[in-house]
Write an enzyme that holds these catalytic residues in place. Structure first.
Site, mmCIF file in Angstrom:
data_model
loop_
_atom_site.group_PDB
_atom_site.id
_atom_site.type_symbol
_atom_site.label_atom_id
_atom_site.label_comp_id
_atom_site.label_asym_id
_atom_site.label_seq_id
_atom_site.Cartn_x
_atom_site.Cartn_y
_atom_site.Cartn_z
ATOM 1 N N LYS A 1 -26.985 32.043 -11.403
ATOM 2 C CA LYS A 1 -27.090 30.592 -11.901
ATOM 3 C C LYS A 1 -25.577 30.008 -11.500
ATOM 4 C CE LYS A 1 -29.648 27.469 -13.333
ATOM 5 N NZ LYS A 1 -31.489 27.104 -13.295
HETATM 6 P P1 NAD Z 1 -33.245 16.537 -13.103
HETATM 7 O O1 NAD Z 1 -31.598 16.070 -12.993
HETATM 8 O O2 NAD Z 1 -34.012 16.059 -12.156
HETATM 9 O O3 NAD Z 1 -33.800 15.664 -14.290
HETATM 10 C C1 NAD Z 1 -33.377 15.810 -15.849
HETATM 11 C C2 NAD Z 1 -34.047 14.756 -16.644
HETATM 12 O O4 NAD Z 1 -33.442 15.107 -18.023
HETATM 13 C C3 NAD Z 1 -33.855 13.415 -16.366
HETATM 14 O O5 NAD Z 1 -34.907 12.650 -16.311
HETATM 15 C C4 NAD Z 1 -32.475 12.976 -17.260
HETATM 16 O O6 NAD Z 1 -32.548 11.916 -17.501
HETATM 17 C C5 NAD Z 1 -33.105 13.737 -18.437
HETATM 18 N N1 NAD Z 1 -32.234 14.123 -19.580
HETATM 19 C C6 NAD Z 1 -30.787 14.397 -19.228
HETATM 20 N N2 NAD Z 1 -30.159 14.754 -20.595
HETATM 21 C C7 NAD Z 1 -31.081 14.238 -21.557
HETATM 22 C C8 NAD Z 1 -31.114 14.258 -22.824
HETATM 23 N N3 NAD Z 1 -30.004 14.702 -23.506
HETATM 24 N N4 NAD Z 1 -32.307 13.780 -23.676
HETATM 25 C C9 NAD Z 1 -33.392 13.593 -22.775
HETATM 26 N N5 NAD Z 1 -33.428 13.419 -21.460
HETATM 27 C C10 NAD Z 1 -32.330 13.987 -20.636
HETATM 28 O O7 NAD Z 1 -33.519 17.992 -13.480
HETATM 29 P P2 NAD Z 1 -34.541 18.924 -13.185
HETATM 30 O O8 NAD Z 1 -34.345 19.686 -11.915
HETATM 31 O O9 NAD Z 1 -35.827 18.243 -13.243
HETATM 32 O O10 NAD Z 1 -34.487 20.001 -14.371
HETATM 33 C C11 NAD Z 1 -34.932 19.939 -15.691
HETATM 34 C C12 NAD Z 1 -35.188 21.185 -16.448
HETATM 35 O O11 NAD Z 1 -36.041 22.138 -15.640
HETATM 36 C C13 NAD Z 1 -33.725 21.944 -16.544
HETATM 37 O O12 NAD Z 1 -33.862 22.709 -17.653
HETATM 38 C C14 NAD Z 1 -33.847 22.885 -15.318
HETATM 39 O O13 NAD Z 1 -32.857 24.195 -15.430
HETATM 40 C C15 NAD Z 1 -35.297 23.293 -15.096
HETATM 41 N N6 NAD Z 1 -35.842 23.657 -14.027
HETATM 42 C C16 NAD Z 1 -35.759 23.042 -12.750
HETATM 43 C C17 NAD Z 1 -36.461 23.483 -11.749
HETATM 44 C C18 NAD Z 1 -36.282 22.878 -10.288
HETATM 45 O O14 NAD Z 1 -36.742 23.235 -9.360
HETATM 46 N N7 NAD Z 1 -35.529 21.568 -10.530
HETATM 47 C C19 NAD Z 1 -36.912 24.748 -11.742
HETATM 48 C C20 NAD Z 1 -36.830 25.518 -12.979
HETATM 49 C C21 NAD Z 1 -36.399 24.851 -14.148
#
Ligand code: NAD
Length: 415
Positions: A108
């Protein structure tokens, strides 16, 4: 950052690793070897802002384990990124890739920065400078980054371009690129689709009809918005969504099309009408059958776990549940589909993207989604069978499977 019980995100991952290592009877030295990180890199990332001032950020790349294949894991741009958080997320990647059985290890990375304060060009310069910093430890057979919180397909395109300037055209250096520059169709929505597929399997196993089930999704970014869409397609009613600006709740269902339009145009669902405003904390505790945390880590804690109404929690985000909360959910009979299973759709399609890049070949969307569904179904079945065999939770079962596979590969390869 620690939770109210004084645990950081690495403590949580290590708690489940230790549990699995005991069940598997791993000897102490082998357990130490695979629990801890292979390599941790911190780099300074200087950025000349558009107004000419210089700022310097901390960047990280933590390579946790590569026994089963090259290191693999996303890049996060967030002010709370630090060495401990990145290490925890890198470790989770090792267990996730092992659980869905793709030939990768875990890593990561990230930069401790608030990208919302940067212009597009500043974000590009920051990304290129970060690539130069970690260049010595990455490569298409060494370590392959991907998008995570606040990084996207555009970030990956800059990443690929910067790496290719030094090494020649190398699309396989990152996944999650736009299809126009070697990305896979279906990668952008893969994590959300995988969450929906995992929810479908879990609901079926629990005999909880997905048709009409009320779902709350915290976080309306890449994972949350796609998970909401695919769950609605499968007959569920999305009654609550949220982003960093707050939450929206409507027991009759949220207007997802308008929410998606607002998210695309304004970058937030703040102005979404036709729903009651709730804080993120209130939304998590609102009425629903299924809760999908898809924002940040440690949002389900000993402080709110007793008040969660959902019967099924599907972890779109990484590490959203502390282990105290996990214990409370076990006692209350709430099923949790763990992060390393629920959100593994992203890394699975990242694997397909990497394979396509190495072969210089592009698969159609049907092939990508069919292969994803098969991988998710297999991992779900393995996890549920292991849980039944050992009489443990799905998370404990997922760790037993994953740690067992990494231990086997490590022993076969030798030290
Ligand atoms: P992203 O940046 O696209 O979206 C994050 C979302 O969370 C946004 O809507 C943001 O406004 C919201 N957010 C941020 N801080 C917040 C808070 N304090 N309270 C409530 N909402 C809040 O990110 P993503 O890629 O969708 O990732 C989200 C989660 O999924 C993370 O934990 C990431 O590690 C995990 N993840 C992502 C992927 C991927 O392919 N993108 C894969 C596996 C896991």
């Amino acid at each position: 950052m620690v939770d109210s019980a004084g645990h950081n995100s690495l403590d949580v991952v290590n708690h489940f690793f230790t549990f699995a290592a005991k069940i598997l009877k791993l000897n102490d030295a082998l357990a130490y070897l695979i629990q801890n990180t292979d390599r941790e890199l911190r780099v300074e990332v200087p950025l000349v802002r558009d107004d000419g001032t210089l700022e310097v950020y901390n960047g990280y790349r933590v390579q946790h384990n590569n026994a089963r294949g090259p290191y693999k894991g996303g890049l996060r741009y967030h002010p709370e990124v630090d060495a401990i958080e990145v290490t925890a997320l890198a470790s989770l990647m090792t267990w996730k890739t092992a659980l869905v059985d793709v030939p990768f290890g875990g890593a990561k990375g990230g930069i401790s920065v608030d990208p919302k304060k940067l212009s597009l060009r500043e974000k590009e310069r920051l990304t290129r400078r970060f690539v130069q910093g970690i260049d010595p430890v990455i490569g298409p057979n060494e370590d392959i980054p991907a998008p995570d919180v606040n990084t996207d397909a555009q970030t990956m395109a800059w990443f690929m371009d910067e790496y290719s300037r030094q090494h020649g055209y190398t699309p396989a250096i990152v996944t999650g690129k736009p299809p126009a520059v070697g990305g896979s169709v279906g990668r952008k929505e893969a994590t959300g689709l995988g969450v929906a597929i995992a929810t479908e399997h879990a609901a079926e196993a629990m005999r909880l009809p997905l048709q009409g089930a009320r779902v709350i999704v915290q976080g309306f970014g890449n994972v949350g918005s796609h998970a909401a869409m695919f769950l609605q397609e499968r007959g569920a009613t999305i009654v609550g969504i949220s982003d960093v600006s707050g939450g929206k709740y409507n027991p009759k269902g949220i207007d997802l099309q308008t929410a998606l339009r607002l998210q695309n145009e304004a970058g937030s669902i703040k102005d979404l009408g036709g729903a009651e405003n709730r804080t993120n904390a209130e939304l998590l505790e609102s009425e629903c059958e299924i809760l999908v945390p898809a924002a940040l880590d440690r949002v389900l804690t000993s402080d709110n776990a007793e008040r969660i109404k959902a019967k099924l929690i599907v972890e779109g985000a990484n590490a959203p549940t502390t282990f105290e909360a996990d214990e409370i959910f076990r006692r209350r009979g709430i099923t949790v589909v763990p992060d390393i299973l629920a959100n593994a759709g992203g890394v699975t399609v990242s694997y397909f993207e990497w394979v396509q890049n190495l072969q210089q070949f592009a698969w159609p969307i049907e092939q990508v989604q069919e292969k994803l569904a098969k991988k998710m179904a297999r991992a779900f079945k393995d996890t549920w069978e292991t849980a039944a065999k050992h009489n443990v939770t799905p998370r404990e079962a997922a760790f037993i499977l994953a740690v067992g596979r990494v231990a086997e590969a490590t022993q076969l390869r030798g030290y």
